[in-house]
Design a protein around this motif. Structure first.
Motif, PDB file in Angstrom:
ATOM      1  N   ASN A 103       0.853  -1.183   0.000  1.00 28.62           N
ATOM      2  CA  ASN A 103       0.000   0.000   0.000  1.00 28.62           C
ATOM      3  C   ASN A 103       0.896   1.243   0.000  1.00 28.62           C
ATOM      4  O   ASN A 103       0.934   1.997   0.962  1.00 28.62           O
ATOM      5  N   LEU A 104       1.648   1.388  -1.089  1.00 28.43           N
ATOM      6  CA  LEU A 104       2.611   2.472  -1.241  1.00 28.43           C
ATOM      7  C   LEU A 104       2.447   3.109  -2.614  1.00 28.43           C
ATOM      8  O   LEU A 104       1.879   2.498  -3.522  1.00 28.43           O
ATOM      9  N   ASP A 105       3.009   4.294  -2.768  1.00 29.69           N
ATOM     10  CA  ASP A 105       3.008   4.890  -4.102  1.00 29.69           C
ATOM     11  C   ASP A 105       4.013   4.131  -4.974  1.00 29.69           C
ATOM     12  O   ASP A 105       4.844   3.368  -4.476  1.00 29.69           O
ATOM     13  N   GLU A 106       3.935   4.362  -6.269  1.00 21.50           N
ATOM     14  CA  GLU A 106       4.748   3.617  -7.244  1.00 21.50           C
ATOM     15  C   GLU A 106       6.246   3.699  -6.954  1.00 21.50           C
ATOM     16  O   GLU A 106       6.961   2.696  -6.986  1.00 21.50           O
ATOM     17  N   ALA A 107       6.737   4.893  -6.655  1.00 22.28           N
ATOM     18  CA  ALA A 107       8.178   5.064  -6.405  1.00 22.28           C
ATOM     19  C   ALA A 107       8.638   4.254  -5.196  1.00 22.28           C
ATOM     20  O   ALA A 107       9.695   3.618  -5.234  1.00 22.28           O
ATOM     21  N   LYS A 162       7.127   1.545  -3.969  1.00 20.95           N
ATOM     22  CA  LYS A 162       7.024   0.128  -4.311  1.00 20.95           C
ATOM     23  C   LYS A 162       8.277  -0.318  -5.055  1.00 20.95           C
ATOM     24  O   LYS A 162       8.850  -1.368  -4.756  1.00 20.95           O
ATOM     25  N   ILE A 163       8.673   0.481  -6.030  1.00 13.56           N
ATOM     26  CA  ILE A 163       9.865   0.159  -6.815  1.00 13.56           C
ATOM     27  C   ILE A 163      11.098   0.135  -5.920  1.00 13.56           C
ATOM     28  O   ILE A 163      11.922  -0.781  -6.003  1.00 13.56           O
ATOM     29  N   ASN A 164      11.211   1.111  -5.038  1.00  9.19           N
ATOM     30  CA  ASN A 164      12.357   1.173  -4.140  1.00  9.19           C
ATOM     31  C   ASN A 164      12.409  -0.052  -3.229  1.00  9.19           C
ATOM     32  O   ASN A 164      13.463  -0.669  -3.071  1.00  9.19           O
ATOM     33  N   LYS A 165      11.286  -0.401  -2.609  1.00  7.53           N
ATOM     34  CA  LYS A 165      11.246  -1.553  -1.700  1.00  7.53           C
ATOM     35  C   LYS A 165      11.590  -2.846  -2.436  1.00  7.53           C
ATOM     36  O   LYS A 165      12.392  -3.641  -1.949  1.00  7.53           O
ATOM     37  N   ALA A 166      10.986  -3.044  -3.598  1.00  4.51           N
ATOM     38  CA  ALA A 166      11.262  -4.261  -4.361  1.00  4.51           C
ATOM     39  C   ALA A 166      12.731  -4.315  -4.783  1.00  4.51           C
ATOM     40  O   ALA A 166      13.372  -5.368  -4.699  1.00  4.51           O
ATOM     41  N   SER A 167      13.283  -3.181  -5.203  1.00  2.00           N
ATOM     42  CA  SER A 167      14.698  -3.132  -5.586  1.00  2.00           C
ATOM     43  C   SER A 167      15.593  -3.484  -4.410  1.00  2.00           C
ATOM     44  O   SER A 167      16.572  -4.231  -4.564  1.00  2.00           O
ATOM     45  N   LEU A 168      15.272  -2.954  -3.241  1.00  2.00           N
ATOM     46  CA  LEU A 168      16.065  -3.264  -2.048  1.00  2.00           C
ATOM     47  C   LEU A 168      16.024  -4.748  -1.709  1.00  2.00           C
ATOM     48  O   LEU A 168      17.034  -5.328  -1.301  1.00  2.00           O
ATOM     49  N   VAL A 169      14.869  -5.368  -1.892  1.00  2.00           N
ATOM     50  CA  VAL A 169      14.753  -6.804  -1.616  1.00  2.00           C
ATOM     51  C   VAL A 169      15.614  -7.590  -2.611  1.00  2.00           C
ATOM     52  O   VAL A 169      16.333  -8.514  -2.210  1.00  2.00           O
ATOM     53  N   TYR A 170      15.549  -7.223  -3.892  1.00  2.00           N
ATOM     54  CA  TYR A 170      16.401  -7.905  -4.877  1.00  2.00           C
ATOM     55  C   TYR A 170      17.879  -7.743  -4.512  1.00  2.00           C
ATOM     56  O   TYR A 170      18.648  -8.711  -4.543  1.00  2.00           O
TER      57      TYR A 170
END
Length: 186
Positions: free
Chosen positions: A112-116, A118-126
């Protein structure tokens, strides 16, 4: 449906008698998984969750049960619970690449985040997974796809593809050149 019910009942009887339902099973682990996965197939998510919870009481470190429970929570749209469970799996199995990809997907598709963010969180997980996983190949491949198609970060995509190429020895130079041209035109 009757087929699944028979399979479930056979495994439940095995669990109750403390005797695996098949001579191929070392212990009741497979019977618990059978019950949970078949309830999941039938769409009875509550009983599937209960079966995974009971299994984890008996076999707390079972990888499949831990990961499948997280997947079940995602299927049930209990995304916060799924995220917590994926994190628990990462703590127990930090070298397994699969859970990082699942958690990154969960963040990008359901947070439940804005697009930027979401992208940041997913990138950090990768990036976290790439640091810790034993088999980085699939993570680099997934991260390259994510960086190009969702983050629109062609430099990160090209870098991930280069690392993927180093590991696999595959000749994906054309793909890297394509991404480099996209960086130049950005």
């Amino acid at each position: 449906m009757e087929k699944y019910t028979e399979i479930i009942n056979r495994s439940l009887a095995a669990i109750e008698t403390n005797q695996p339902s098949s001579p191929d099973f070392r212990d009741l682990n497979e019977d618990y998984l059978t019950v949970a996965s078949n309830y999941n197939i039938l769409g009875d998510f509550g009983k599937a969750e209960e079966a995974y919870q009971k299994m984890l009481q008996a076999f707390p470190d079972d990888y499949k049960a831990n990961l499948n429970l997280a997947d079940l929570y995602a299927t049930m749209h209990q995304y916060q619970q799924a995220g917590k469970q994926y994190l628990a799996v990462i703590k127990k199995y930090p070298a397994d690449y699969r859970v990082y990809a699942k958690l990154a997907d969960l963040y990008y598709n359901y947070a439940n985040l804005d697009e930027a963010n979401k992208i940041n969180k997913a990138s950090l997980v990768y990036e976290w997974g790439i640091k810790n996983a034993d088999d980085k190949k699939e993570l680099y491949k997934n991260y390259a796809f994510f960086a190009e198609n969702y983050a629109k970060d062609f430099a990160k995509a090209a870098a991930a593809l280069r690392e993927y190429q180093k590991i696999t020895g595959s000749a994906e130079e054309q793909e890297i050149e394509r991404l480099e041209k996209m960086i130049e035109t950005k």
